[in-house]
Write an enzyme that holds these catalytic residues in place. Structure first.
Site, PDB file in Angstrom:
ATOM      1  N   SER A 165       2.937   9.328   2.362  1.00  0.00           N
ATOM      2  CA  SER A 165       2.842   9.938   0.992  1.00  0.00           C
ATOM      3  C   SER A 165       1.494  10.448   0.668  1.00  0.00           C
ATOM      4  O   SER A 165       0.708   9.742   0.978  1.00  0.00           O
ATOM      5  CB  SER A 165       3.524   8.774   0.019  1.00  0.00           C
ATOM      6  OG  SER A 165       3.289   9.375  -1.214  1.00  0.00           O
ATOM      7  N   TYR A 178       4.060   1.230  -4.262  1.00  0.00           N
ATOM      8  CA  TYR A 178       4.387   1.969  -3.479  1.00  0.00           C
ATOM      9  C   TYR A 178       3.160   2.565  -2.652  1.00  0.00           C
ATOM     10  O   TYR A 178       3.303   2.979  -1.440  1.00  0.00           O
ATOM     11  CB  TYR A 178       5.066   3.052  -4.487  1.00  0.00           C
ATOM     12  CG  TYR A 178       5.484   4.310  -3.351  1.00  0.00           C
ATOM     13  CD1 TYR A 178       6.718   4.239  -2.713  1.00  0.00           C
ATOM     14  CD2 TYR A 178       4.627   5.482  -3.618  1.00  0.00           C
ATOM     15  CE1 TYR A 178       7.097   5.208  -2.073  1.00  0.00           C
ATOM     16  CE2 TYR A 178       5.249   6.677  -2.880  1.00  0.00           C
ATOM     17  CZ  TYR A 178       6.371   6.546  -2.134  1.00  0.00           C
ATOM     18  OH  TYR A 178       6.895   7.646  -1.299  1.00  0.00           O
TER      19      TYR A 178
END
Length: 284
Positions: A165, A178
């Site tokens: 990500s 995250y």
């Protein structure tokens, strides 16, 4: 361009006869990648917790003329993953490609808009780390083993593609758990690429894709208003993305096909941004 060169390029990206498993393929991005692999000729296993959704994705691939089967499972349940591995090997005889697309965030793990890290429940952070990091490690251990060991394996070979990500590359506000989990996925990708190459040879490669901002089930309400216009956070992201928009799920497919095909035979241990220039832009 000659016919011979066209044939050569086709063979470089051809996945005919390959078996691909995609975790998280009941989601928007994972589903798009599963369809892309099937269109390139691979037989595709749809892995996700939602059985009805897994069947829906598999049926849609078959309706397009591809080969697919629904494999409902929780990526954090090793016993369920082993059952899937046994079923796939029995029905298709091999596993060539693993895409670890399962992941995401949970609402409680976001830092509150008017709060701080001290207001985030640690259990919520653990759930996010488990899903994104251990949800990558466990499928890799179960399905990756089938690429390098077993009666069906004559020579170790296979491609593992993890989904990292932008949050692993840049500090993005509010997504502490995250971000940390995806950074771990990036490090694991590099570590595993070296480990498998040293232990099992050049036929086993590991890479990752780091998507920029794409609209999915989990983040749509955070980035887009009900009228279809970007939220303030969505506007901020678009302003920091040189191409000036969110990504489209199908824009991940060509990078995935490159990493899974002979076209990238000398590529391992890399993380490829597909982000509209987000990671290149300082904001100034």
């Amino acid at each position: 361009m000659t016919v011979a060169s066209k044939d050569y390029l086709y063979e470089l990206f051809n996945l005919e006869g390959k078996v691909a498993l995609v975790t998280g393929s009941t989601g928007v991005l994972g589903g798009a990648m599963a369809h892309g692999l099937a269109r390139a000729g691979a037989r595709v296993g749809i892995i996700g917790r939602r059985e009805a959704k897994a069947k829906e994705v598999a049926d849609s691939i078959q309706a397009e003329g591809g080969t697919s089967m629904a494999l409902p499972a929780d990526v954090l349940r090793q016993d369920q993953l082993i059952e899937i591995r046994n079923r796939v090997l029995q029905e298709w005889g091999r596993i060539d490609i693993l895409v670890n697309a399962a992941g995401g965030n949970v609402p409680d793990a976001f830092v509150p808009p008017q709060g701080s890290i001290f207001d985030v429940p640690i259990e919520a952070t653990r759930r996010v780390v488990d899903l994104n990091f251990y949800g990558t490690i466990l499928p890799t251990m179960v399905f990756g083993e089938a690429m390098v060991r077993g009666e069906h394996v004559q020579q170790p070979s296979g491609c593992i593609v993890n989904i990292s990500s932008m949050a692993a590359l840049r500090a993005i506000t509010r997504t502490m758990g995250y971000s940390a989990a995806k950074a771990a996925v990036t490090n694991f990708t590099q570590w595993l690429a070296v480990e498998l190459a040293h232990k099992f040879g050049e036929g086993v490669r590991v890479n990752a894709i780091a998507p920029g901002f794409f609209l999915g089930e989990q983040n749509r309400s955070v980035l887009i208003n009900s009228d279809g216009n970007p939220t303030p956070r969505g506007k901020l992201i678009i302003n920091r993305t040189p191409l000036g928009r969110f990504g489209r799920p199908e824009e991940l497919i060509t990078t995935l096909l490159w990493l899974c095909s002979p076209a990238s035979s000398f590529v391992t241990g890399v993380v490829v941004p597909v982000d509209g220039g987000f990671s290149a832009f300082s904001g100034v």
